[in-house]
Every structure is written in C-alpha cells, then in structure tokens.
Scaffold this motif. Structure first.
Motif, mmCIF file in Angstrom:
data_model
loop_
_atom_site.group_PDB
_atom_site.id
_atom_site.type_symbol
_atom_site.label_atom_id
_atom_site.label_comp_id
_atom_site.label_asym_id
_atom_site.label_seq_id
_atom_site.Cartn_x
_atom_site.Cartn_y
_atom_site.Cartn_z
ATOM 1 N N VAL A 261 29.080 47.031 5.496
ATOM 2 C CA VAL A 261 28.047 47.754 4.745
ATOM 3 C C VAL A 261 27.052 46.714 4.257
ATOM 4 O O VAL A 261 27.409 45.826 3.472
ATOM 5 C CB VAL A 261 28.634 48.537 3.553
ATOM 6 C CG1 VAL A 261 27.526 49.312 2.840
ATOM 7 C CG2 VAL A 261 29.743 49.478 4.013
ATOM 8 N N ALA A 262 25.814 46.785 4.742
ATOM 9 C CA ALA A 262 24.826 45.762 4.411
ATOM 10 C C ALA A 262 23.439 46.367 4.444
ATOM 11 O O ALA A 262 23.174 47.320 5.183
ATOM 12 C CB ALA A 262 24.920 44.596 5.393
ATOM 13 N N PHE A 263 22.545 45.786 3.646
ATOM 14 C CA PHE A 263 21.156 46.258 3.617
ATOM 15 C C PHE A 263 20.204 45.099 3.888
ATOM 16 O O PHE A 263 20.577 43.924 3.818
ATOM 17 C CB PHE A 263 20.830 46.935 2.280
ATOM 18 C CG PHE A 263 20.717 46.010 1.089
ATOM 19 C CD1 PHE A 263 19.476 45.529 0.677
ATOM 20 C CD2 PHE A 263 21.842 45.625 0.355
ATOM 21 C CE1 PHE A 263 19.361 44.688 -0.418
ATOM 22 C CE2 PHE A 263 21.740 44.792 -0.751
ATOM 23 C CZ PHE A 263 20.488 44.322 -1.135
ATOM 24 N N GLY A 264 18.960 45.442 4.201
ATOM 25 C CA GLY A 264 17.919 44.442 4.376
ATOM 26 C C GLY A 264 18.248 43.414 5.436
ATOM 27 O O GLY A 264 18.833 43.711 6.480
ATOM 28 N N SER A 265 17.893 42.162 5.158
ATOM 29 C CA SER A 265 18.093 41.099 6.138
ATOM 30 C C SER A 265 19.566 40.902 6.476
ATOM 31 O O SER A 265 19.908 40.539 7.604
ATOM 32 C CB SER A 265 17.488 39.791 5.623
ATOM 33 O OG SER A 265 18.067 39.423 4.382
ATOM 34 N N SER A 266 20.457 41.147 5.513
ATOM 35 C CA SER A 266 21.894 41.005 5.787
ATOM 36 C C SER A 266 22.335 41.953 6.896
ATOM 37 O O SER A 266 23.204 41.620 7.702
ATOM 38 C CB SER A 266 22.712 41.279 4.520
ATOM 39 O OG SER A 266 22.490 40.283 3.551
ATOM 40 N N SER A 267 21.735 43.137 6.943
ATOM 41 C CA SER A 267 22.126 44.098 7.977
ATOM 42 C C SER A 267 21.708 43.629 9.364
ATOM 43 O O SER A 267 22.365 43.939 10.358
ATOM 44 C CB SER A 267 21.524 45.480 7.677
ATOM 45 O OG SER A 267 20.120 45.484 7.832
ATOM 46 N N ARG A 268 20.612 42.864 9.437
ATOM 47 C CA ARG A 268 20.194 42.312 10.734
ATOM 48 C C ARG A 268 21.252 41.323 11.243
ATOM 49 O O ARG A 268 21.597 41.301 12.420
ATOM 50 C CB ARG A 268 18.841 41.607 10.594
ATOM 51 C CG ARG A 268 17.669 42.524 10.314
ATOM 52 C CD ARG A 268 17.211 43.246 11.564
ATOM 53 N NE ARG A 268 16.601 42.368 12.536
ATOM 54 C CZ ARG A 268 15.287 42.167 12.645
ATOM 55 N NH1 ARG A 268 14.452 42.786 11.827
ATOM 56 N NH2 ARG A 268 14.803 41.371 13.573
ATOM 57 N N ILE A 269 21.746 40.487 10.329
ATOM 58 C CA ILE A 269 22.764 39.514 10.704
ATOM 59 C C ILE A 269 24.057 40.238 11.075
ATOM 60 O O ILE A 269 24.762 39.856 12.016
ATOM 61 C CB ILE A 269 22.988 38.515 9.559
ATOM 62 C CG1 ILE A 269 21.681 37.800 9.212
ATOM 63 C CG2 ILE A 269 24.067 37.496 9.928
ATOM 64 C CD1 ILE A 269 21.728 36.966 7.941
ATOM 65 N N CYS A 270 24.361 41.320 10.351
ATOM 66 C CA CYS A 270 25.584 42.077 10.621
ATOM 67 C C CYS A 270 25.535 42.778 11.977
ATOM 68 O O CYS A 270 26.580 42.998 12.603
ATOM 69 C CB CYS A 270 25.813 43.109 9.512
ATOM 70 S SG CYS A 270 26.426 42.381 7.978
ATOM 71 N N GLN A 271 24.351 43.148 12.440
ATOM 72 C CA GLN A 271 24.240 43.766 13.764
ATOM 73 C C GLN A 271 24.793 42.830 14.837
ATOM 74 O O GLN A 271 25.501 43.259 15.744
ATOM 75 C CB GLN A 271 22.774 44.108 14.050
ATOM 76 C CG GLN A 271 22.248 45.290 13.256
ATOM 77 C CD GLN A 271 20.759 45.506 13.450
ATOM 78 O OE1 GLN A 271 20.044 44.644 13.965
ATOM 79 N NE2 GLN A 271 20.274 46.660 13.033
ATOM 80 N N LYS A 272 24.460 41.548 14.721
ATOM 81 C CA LYS A 272 24.979 40.572 15.687
ATOM 82 C C LYS A 272 26.475 40.378 15.497
ATOM 83 O O LYS A 272 27.223 40.221 16.482
ATOM 84 C CB LYS A 272 24.248 39.238 15.517
ATOM 85 C CG LYS A 272 24.662 38.180 16.546
ATOM 86 C CD LYS A 272 24.350 38.638 17.973
ATOM 87 C CE LYS A 272 24.697 37.555 18.980
ATOM 88 N NZ LYS A 272 24.421 37.983 20.370
ATOM 89 N N ALA A 273 26.942 40.404 14.259
ATOM 90 C CA ALA A 273 28.380 40.264 14.003
ATOM 91 C C ALA A 273 29.159 41.401 14.650
ATOM 92 O O ALA A 273 30.259 41.189 15.188
ATOM 93 C CB ALA A 273 28.643 40.228 12.500
#
Length: 361
Positions: A261-273
């Motif tokens: 569960v992530a928002f903003g720029s963190s969610s972009r990084i989580c997409q790759k994860a």
C-alpha cells in the motif's frame, strides 16, 4: 486550443495546467522544491492571455489569506508551497474550511521536521489528512504519482472543491515535482464571467444585486449551539465525500498473497517491486490510494478476505500505515518500511523487507 504534449517537470506541468484550467488567481511564495510553479507562471504571463492574476506574496501567511479573499468572491484561486511553508499556512487553511470556501492548495513535500532538507519526503501525511490546523475539518486530498497527474489534478481539484465548497489539496513530493515526463496538457477552459460566478456560487461576495440578503463569509460563530450545528453540517458533508469521491488504483491484487500500500512516488517504486516479485513467483499486488482523504477503506477491507499481510512503504517514519492498521484491525499483519530525511528506497529494498517482515517471518 487543442491539447499539447510536452516534456515537463511536475511543477511546470501543474503551473501550465492552472493557466489552462480557468484559474483566476495564484498567490504563492518561493520555496524548494516547488519554486518552479511560481517561476513558470510568471514566465508565461497569463495576465496577458487569460487575465489570471499571479502574485508573489510577502509571505506564506499572506498568500493563504489572499486565497481566502479570492475564494470568498467565488473565484478559482490557488496557492502552492512546500512543507515548512504549508505549516505557516495552517491557520488560514482552517479558516477556509470553516468558511466553506473552495480553493486549491498544493504541497510539494520535503524532509523535516523544521527546515529539514530540500530533498523529497512524504512526512506531511498526518498534517494533511488529520487536519494540520485547528478544529474538526477535512481536506480533499489528491496524491499524484506522475507528472501527468500533476497536470490532471488541477482541474479535478477545483471541480471537487467547488462541488463540496471545501478546500482541496494536491499532496505531491519533491520527486514528483522535479521529475520530467511527457505530459498531455488539458484544453483551455475559459475563466468564468461574473454572471456565471453569481449563478454557480450564490454565496459569493460579489456585491448585492436585487433584493437578496447580504452574503457573509466567516468561520466565526459565538453562539455555541449554532457552532455545533455548523460542525454537524460539516461532518455530514465529509461523510458524503467519503461515500462518493474515493479514488484508488489496484494492481494485481486479485490473486495476491501480500499487498503493498503506497502513494505518490513510493507507489512508482512499488510498481517495480511488484514486477520483481512476480518474476520470482511471489504473488504480490499494489494498492495505490489516489485520494488520501477520503481514504480507500472499503478496498483495503475487501482485500483482508484473502491476503496474508500488507506492507506500507512510505518516505517517512510511518504515517499512512496507521490508517491501514485501523482498517485491517488485526485480521492480518500490517508492517511499515520507510526511509527519511530525503533518502529513497529501491524496488529491491522493498522486496527484501517484504520477505523479511512478512513472507519469511
């Protein structure tokens, strides 16, 4: 005018979108990492094309009170700042909410506390969604994770603010404000005429016409019973917003054993994860809250029926994770992984901590 596609920073895209979204006035003060908003607006000279007012105020406190004045006239007005500047604006934000004045705020977050650093952070979540000023109020909060959304959320923010007569805020961070991507800018929306404002905003203080009673814009009420009634009305409005305006993005959550569960720029990084995890045969999904308030409670609640746990990566010490834990209510584990002070995590770090905190625990 037709849509244009340009390579822009997030701050630049937001500024150009403001000009194209029929904005009447911008009042701000330079502060890193959002200074390009004011710089772009002044470079574009919108007062010569659309008539939009752009003013560098003498301080953040002055800027938010200029927004109060413009919003009281039913105008589409906005301000932007970064974390320490938003702290200075909080009294004015509370006044705007209490007077039910629609406006658009922008916070491009940087690390703190105090002056902190000019590097990106997500540590203003509490300030934004829990009410950084005084009183029981809420801000409609949009969290972009791309430069395109920085542009798209300007007209959306104004739309929601005027629909509910409530301030809306775009909560971005230094990464989204400074990164460059291709952006499709919106078509021009003309600024409204005074007659249109009178029709759409009958509460606005544009001068009396006809026999109507005076319009009074204030957040002050000395009679306690009346103030309680006002607050009850506010809470009913907030409940309506929660029922109708939740926005969320789900990525591969249908079969997920664990969900980020992530928002903003963190969610972009989580997409790759998520991609890396799937390559290893791990069924990982991602839930991205687009509205931080109203928060996607129902969507997280529904996932509890089949997931084994949640990991909440944030660029802070652990803020949004508290809201996730409240919703999950102990049914499955909820863990947090964060970096602070402007430090970023990598997709591999997220995956490693997911394994450490949940999968292999």
């Amino acid at each position: 005018m037709a849509e244009e596609i340009k390579l822009l920073k997030g701050n630049e895209a937001l500024a150009l979108s403001a000009i194209r979204s029929g904005t009447d006035g911008y009042f701000g003060y330079p502060i890193t990492p959002q200074s390009e908003v004011l710089e772009t607006l002044t470079a574009e000279h919108p007062w010569d094309t659309t008539g939009m007012v752009v003013l560098q105020a003498e301080s953040e406190v002055a800027a938010i009170n200029m927004v109060y004045g413009g919003a009281g006239c039913g105008k589409r007005v906005m301000t932007s700042s970064s974390s320490p500047g938003m702290s200075l604006k909080q009294e004015g934000v509370s006044y705007l909410a209490g007077a039910e004045l629609p406006c658009l705020l922008v916070n491009v977050m940087r690390g703190g506390p105090g002056l902190g650093t000019i590097q990106p952070s997500q540590a203003d979540y509490f300030q934004t969604v829990k009410g950084g000023g005084h009183g029981d109020y809420r801000l409609i909060t949009l969290a972009p994770n791309s430069v395109q959304e920085m542009a798209d959320f300007v007209p959306l923010g104004f739309e929601l603010a005027f629909k509910y007569r409530n301030p809306a805020i775009i909560l971005a961070d230094g990464i989204i404000g400074q990164m460059m991507e291709k952006v499709r800018l919106p078509e021009f929306t003309p600024r409204r005429t005074e007659d249109e404002i009178r029709e759409q905003c009958p509460w606005a203080t544009l001068g009396r016409k006809g026999k109507r009673a005076p319009n009074i814009v204030t957040s002050l009420e000395l009679e306690s019973s009346v103030m309680e009634h006002n607050n009850e009305r506010f809470q009913a409005k907030y409940k309506l917003i929660e029922e109708n305006e939740v926005r969320v993005e789900l990525t591969q959550t249908e079969d997920a054993d664990y969900v980020l569960v992530a928002f903003g720029s963190s969610s972009r990084i989580c997409q790759k994860a998520v991609e890396l995890a799937r390559e290893e045969g791990l069924r990982i999904g991602l839930l991205r809250p687009i509205t931080l308030w109203p928060f996607p409670k129902k969507e997280i609640d529904a996932l509890c029926s089949h997931v084994k746990g949640f990991l909440v990566p944030e660029l802070n010490a652990g803020q949004m994770v508290e809201d996730v834990r409240l919703i999950v209510n102990g049914r499955v584990p909820v863990e947090h992984y964060g970096r602070m002070g402007g430090m970023l995590f990598s997709p591999n770090e997220i995956l490693d901590n997911l394994k450490k905190l949940l999968i292999n625990k």
